[in-house]
Design a protein around this motif. Structure first.
Motif, PDB file in Angstrom:
ATOM      1  N   UNK A 162      -2.506 -27.225  32.735  1.00 29.94           N
ATOM      2  CA  UNK A 162      -2.929 -28.014  33.881  1.00 29.94           C
ATOM      3  C   UNK A 162      -4.435 -28.085  33.981  1.00 29.94           C
ATOM      4  N   UNK A 163      -4.942 -29.243  34.361  1.00 24.42           N
ATOM      5  CA  UNK A 163      -6.382 -29.457  34.499  1.00 24.42           C
ATOM      6  C   UNK A 163      -6.723 -29.849  35.919  1.00 24.42           C
ATOM      7  N   UNK A 164      -7.714 -29.167  36.482  1.00 18.50           N
ATOM      8  CA  UNK A 164      -8.424 -29.619  37.681  1.00 18.50           C
ATOM      9  C   UNK A 164      -9.726 -30.241  37.188  1.00 18.50           C
ATOM     10  N   UNK A 165      -9.970 -31.488  37.527  1.00 18.80           N
ATOM     11  CA  UNK A 165     -11.172 -32.171  37.060  1.00 18.80           C
ATOM     12  C   UNK A 165     -12.386 -31.794  37.908  1.00 18.80           C
ATOM     13  N   UNK A 166     -13.577 -32.078  37.377  1.00 16.05           N
ATOM     14  CA  UNK A 166     -14.797 -31.908  38.170  1.00 16.05           C
ATOM     15  C   UNK A 166     -14.691 -32.720  39.453  1.00 16.05           C
ATOM     16  N   UNK A 167     -15.199 -32.163  40.550  1.00 20.49           N
ATOM     17  CA  UNK A 167     -15.147 -32.897  41.802  1.00 20.49           C
ATOM     18  C   UNK A 167     -15.948 -34.191  41.670  1.00 20.49           C
ATOM     19  N   UNK A 374      -5.937 -24.495  32.960  1.00 21.72           N
ATOM     20  CA  UNK A 374      -5.049 -23.338  32.869  1.00 21.72           C
ATOM     21  C   UNK A 374      -4.142 -23.522  31.669  1.00 21.72           C
ATOM     22  N   UNK A 375      -4.090 -22.496  30.810  1.00 23.89           N
ATOM     23  CA  UNK A 375      -3.299 -22.544  29.584  1.00 23.89           C
ATOM     24  C   UNK A 375      -2.227 -21.460  29.620  1.00 23.89           C
ATOM     25  N   UNK A 388      -7.334 -19.116  32.350  1.00 22.58           N
ATOM     26  CA  UNK A 388      -8.143 -20.271  32.727  1.00 22.58           C
ATOM     27  C   UNK A 388      -9.508 -20.257  32.067  1.00 22.58           C
ATOM     28  N   UNK A 389     -10.004 -21.456  31.832  1.00 20.54           N
ATOM     29  CA  UNK A 389     -11.371 -21.678  31.354  1.00 20.54           C
ATOM     30  C   UNK A 389     -12.051 -22.643  32.308  1.00 20.54           C
TER      31      UNK A 389
END
Length: 420
Positions: A162-167, A374-375, A388-389
């Motif tokens: 899952x990816x949270x992108x830059x705001x 998150x991997x 997470x990275x």
């Protein structure tokens, strides 16, 4: 030359039938939107969190009173149109926590989507249905949103990427706001390569350098994880250290009382923005919320403007400190969550305690507006746990490319089930 992670070969899978054995999709007739062209995501199916507009449908936002008091969307959210224009097929709207304001994934009105990779445990929220659909193999990809961890946490609990992108990296037009200075869009996939390919469709080129040469290990973040969780993640951290050659151990939460204190500042600012965004509708409509969400909105009303103003000043200092720490070419590693998903039978008090520890981790990227992936690289008691990275702000595509190279080509089996 190895293929770019942003090129895509069709999966060859047949379209999924309109089945929902996991309770991942909103009740009622299943939405389906065919792609507008035969593009690079041809053959990919995607699900859509039900805070994201699709033309002709009421965006329900996890609450029946919201659905009853809002009209159908006139057009698709641009993010949906972008995936359709790349050849992907939309196959349904997914269950969300009410107004996207929870990390549990337990909706009092529509149920708890099944976490197929950790049976008997919550899927995480608020993008619960999206994570459940991908983890269970019902969709290849699913769109979610992440304000306080609503993509990162379900990804960890459900054993997917899952990816949270830059705001601010992707416009949020056509998406229900929660706390606008924290809201981001994100997405799930069962492997990091597909996650990156979707990034190729949704993200413009980075402004940051593409090579990561420095690794930070967030010691205070790992200290928040349970002992078994730290032990399970240690081999993957060691693999990162071997790749980079050396590391810098950092205390992210200092100064100012550690990560728990920053979590409280995040919650204060989030609460003020939520009430500014939804308070008038709540006062006018008196919606029926489930017990957890009702309690949370009762608390939101109590957050004072002076308290929020102080937290805003402190946030600026934290963001400046993180920006200085996360120089171009830097990655930070930390647990995605402090432990595996709690049991669905957990009592409210234990879930609140767990949520506080989760938010102490997720507030790092949230307060600073940074991208985080998150991997699904570890297991505890046979259940998945994410590593997470975090990358510098704006380095989303570089982060996805690194994840696609670092993570195994298939973190879970073709069926969507965690290997056991």
């Amino acid at each position: 030359m190895s293929p770019s992670p942003f090129s895509f070969a069709p999966s060859g899978r047949d379209d999924e039938a309109d089945r929902d054995p996991l309770g991942a999709f909103v009740p009622g007739p299943r939405l389906r939107i065919e792609p507008t062209v035969l593009g690079p995501l041809a053959g990919v199916t995607f699900a859509i969190k039900d805070i994201i507009d699709t033309a002709g449908q009421v965006t329900g936002c996890g609450n029946p009173d919201w659905a009853a008091s809002h009209t159908p969307a006139e057009v698709n959210a641009p993010t949906v149109d972008r995936l359709l224009a790349m050849g992907a097929t939309a196959i349904g709207k997914t269950v969300t926590d009410e107004l996207a304001y929870s990390l549990n994934g337990q909706n009092a009105h529509y149920g708890t989507p099944t976490n197929s990779n950790a049976p008997g445990r919550i899927p995480g929220g608020s993008s619960s249905g999206s994570a459940a659909a991908v983890a269970g193999g019902l969709a290849d990809v699913a769109l979610g949103s992440d304000t306080g961890g609503s993509v990162r946490v379900p990804a960890s609990y459900c054993g997917i990427c899952g990816l949270r992108t830059s705001h601010g990296r992707i416009a949020l037009d056509g998406i229900m706001p929660l706390a606008p200075s924290f809201d981001t869009i994100g997405w799930f996939a069962r492997d990091a390569q597909t996650l990156a390919r979707v990034g190729g469709a949704l993200l413009e080129p980075d402004s940051q350098p593409s090579d990561f040469t420095r690794l930070l290990v967030a010691d205070d973040a790992f200290a928040l994880a349970q002992t078994q969780a730290r032990a399970a993640l240690a081999p993957e951290v060691a693999r990162l250290v071997q790749r980079f050659g050396q590391i810098d151990a950092v205390q992210v939460g200092e100064p100012g009382g550690g990560l728990a204190a920053w979590m409280l500042r995040f919650r204060t600012l989030q609460a003020q923005e939520i009430w500014q965004t939804h308070g008038a509708w709540i006062e006018q409509t008196a919606p029926r919320f489930g017990p957890e969400i009702a309690e949370r909105f009762d608390w939101v009303r109590t957050v004072g403007s002076a308290q929020a103003a102080a937290a805003l000043v402190q946030r600026a200092a934290f963001a400046e400190r993180l920006q200085a720490m996360m120089t171009p070419g830097t990655l930070m590693v930390l647990p995605s969550a402090p432990d595996i998903a709690p049991l669905t039978s957990s009592d409210a008090a234990s879930l609140r305690d767990h949520r506080s520890r989760v938010l102490s981790l997720t507030c790092i990227a949230g307060l600073a507006g940074l991208p985080q992936v998150s991997l699904p690289l570890a297991q505890v008691q046979g259940c998945p746990l994410g590593l997470s990275l975090i990358a510098p702000r704006g380095a989303d595509r570089a982060l996805l490319a690194f994840a696609a190279q670092f993570a195994p080509s298939s973190s879970i089996g073709d069926s969507g089930r965690w290997p056991g």
